[in-house]
Design a protein around this motif. Structure first.
Motif, mmCIF file in Angstrom:
data_model
loop_
_atom_site.group_PDB
_atom_site.id
_atom_site.type_symbol
_atom_site.label_atom_id
_atom_site.label_comp_id
_atom_site.label_asym_id
_atom_site.label_seq_id
_atom_site.Cartn_x
_atom_site.Cartn_y
_atom_site.Cartn_z
ATOM 1 N N UNK A 75 0.835 -1.201 0.000
ATOM 2 C CA UNK A 75 0.000 0.000 0.000
ATOM 3 C C UNK A 75 0.877 1.262 0.000
ATOM 4 N N UNK A 76 1.940 1.234 0.785
ATOM 5 C CA UNK A 76 2.829 2.399 0.885
ATOM 6 C C UNK A 76 3.555 2.671 -0.433
ATOM 7 N N UNK A 77 3.999 1.614 -1.091
ATOM 8 C CA UNK A 77 4.678 1.778 -2.380
ATOM 9 C C UNK A 77 3.721 2.378 -3.411
ATOM 10 N N UNK A 217 11.347 3.693 -8.422
ATOM 11 C CA UNK A 217 11.047 3.310 -9.802
ATOM 12 C C UNK A 217 11.952 2.178 -10.283
ATOM 13 N N UNK A 218 13.255 2.327 -10.056
ATOM 14 C CA UNK A 218 14.213 1.308 -10.501
ATOM 15 C C UNK A 218 13.961 -0.013 -9.766
ATOM 16 N N UNK A 219 13.677 0.080 -8.458
ATOM 17 C CA UNK A 219 13.471 -1.139 -7.667
ATOM 18 C C UNK A 219 12.241 -1.903 -8.134
ATOM 19 N N UNK A 220 11.156 -1.182 -8.421
ATOM 20 C CA UNK A 220 9.934 -1.866 -8.842
ATOM 21 C C UNK A 220 10.073 -2.427 -10.258
ATOM 22 N N UNK A 221 10.818 -1.725 -11.099
ATOM 23 C CA UNK A 221 11.098 -2.270 -12.433
ATOM 24 C C UNK A 221 11.925 -3.554 -12.297
ATOM 25 N N UNK A 252 -0.532 -1.192 -9.834
ATOM 26 C CA UNK A 252 -1.221 -0.099 -9.130
ATOM 27 C C UNK A 252 -0.286 1.092 -8.930
ATOM 28 N N UNK A 253 0.994 0.807 -8.700
ATOM 29 C CA UNK A 253 1.998 1.876 -8.584
ATOM 30 C C UNK A 253 2.090 2.671 -9.885
#
Length: 327
Positions: A75-77, A217-221, A252-253
């Motif tokens: 949720x926080x991300x 952004x880089x981490x989620x990619x 969702x991000x």
């Protein structure tokens, strides 16, 4: 009749909650949790509070911890996405993709040989390498059912990753300032070299707003690579037909970023969502800290911890060198 029974059941549960006598451990835990909601408590401090509590009183709600941590992090991300622009994210993602591919493949290969050298059980070694290569606990949670890992390898791998995550939250911002890294350099570096998203965001948030946006952004990619690695793992361990969990919260991000980029109403009030998201991440790290006690260290053992540390150091040094002299 069913409705009446349900209502009576709900009232009974509420009555039990209102009349519940909190133990001293529960009261201390709840007080510490409230303290972590205060605006001047940073992510590293919240983690430290959690670790201290873990040594003296333990976690009074162990069954809820894993679910609460997982939910709060996701949720926080997503909330952080409301503070970012899609155009900037696309540029950062494009710049970081080469680092991501090379580092993931490299760490998995090095992890394999280190596991052989240290004579670590195959699945334990693989989970530690996967957690280091992609995104820590999330990668381990996604890949462990695919390779049909038992509780022991999962516990050891998670313990190793969580210990190193805790250290990274303090070490990386200190090193970044010592080396005079720019916001962009630090954001990419911690996204590649720190395991879990929670610690990446915590460390980058301490360093600066731009570093936070880039790192998230880089981490989620990078986290999206869980999917192809999970499929590849089914062939490595010959478990065809195993189900692969897809991290839907990343979608969702992205939607949150799109909303902040093109919807004026969201742009006007996005700072509230971002503030709540940062508080959520602080609480997440507090909960993670509450699970880090000496029992975790004992569970991990010496050889897996050595493998985890060596992989972490290789990852951190190689990515830093690349960012400073090539990137």
């Amino acid at each position: 009749m069913e409705k009446l029974v349900k209502t009576e059941g709900e009232e009974s549960s509420l009555h039990k909650l209102l009349n519940h006598k909190f133990s001293p451990k529960e009261l201390i835990f709840l007080f510490a949790l409230i303290v972590c909601l205060l605006p001047f408590i940073s992510a590293p401090i919240a983690l430290l509070i959690g670790i201290i509590l873990a040594q003296f009183i333990g976690q009074p709600y162990p069954k809820l911890q894993q679910k609460a941590t997982h939910f709060l992090l996701q949720v926080s991300v997503v909330g952080l996405g409301f503070g970012m622009q899609i155009s900037s994210a696309l540029k950062v993602g494009k710049d970081g993709i080469a680092f991501t591919v090379v580092s993931i493949v490299g760490i998995l290969i090095i992890g394999y040989f280190l596991g052989k050298l240290l004579k670590i059980e195959k699945k334990t070694s693989y989970l530690i390498a996967a957690g280091t290569a992609i995104c820590g606990g999330s990668a381990i949670a996604a890949i462990s059912p695919v390779i049909r890992a038992s509780e022991k390898p999962i516990s050891v791998a998670l313990g190793t990753i969580f210990i190193l995550n805790a250290l990274a939250l303090w070490i990386f911002p200190w090193l970044g300032n010592l080396l005079h890294l720019s916001q962009s350099q630090f954001g990419i570096w911690c996204a590649l070299a720190i395991h879990d998203t929670s610690s990446v965001v915590g460390a980058a948030g301490v360093y600066g707003t731009e570093a936070l946006e880039i790192a998230t952004t880089v981490k989620l990619a990078r986290a999206l690579w869980i999917i192809p690695l999970a499929f590849i793992s089914t062939f490595i361990f010959k478990n065809k037909g195993a189900k692969v969990k897809i991290p839907y919260f990343i979608g969702l991000f992205v939607l949150a970023m799109v909303a902040n980029s093109y919807i004026p109403f969201v742009q006007a009030y996005h700072h509230y969502a971002v503030a709540l998201a940062k508080t959520g991440l602080t609480v997440t790290l507090f909960l993670i800290g509450c699970g880090l006690n000496f029992k975790v260290l004992k569970t991990v053992g010496f050889k897996p911890l050595v493998q985890g540390v060596l992989l972490w150091v290789v990852m951190a040094v190689a990515t830093l060198w690349t960012i400073l002299y090539i990137g």
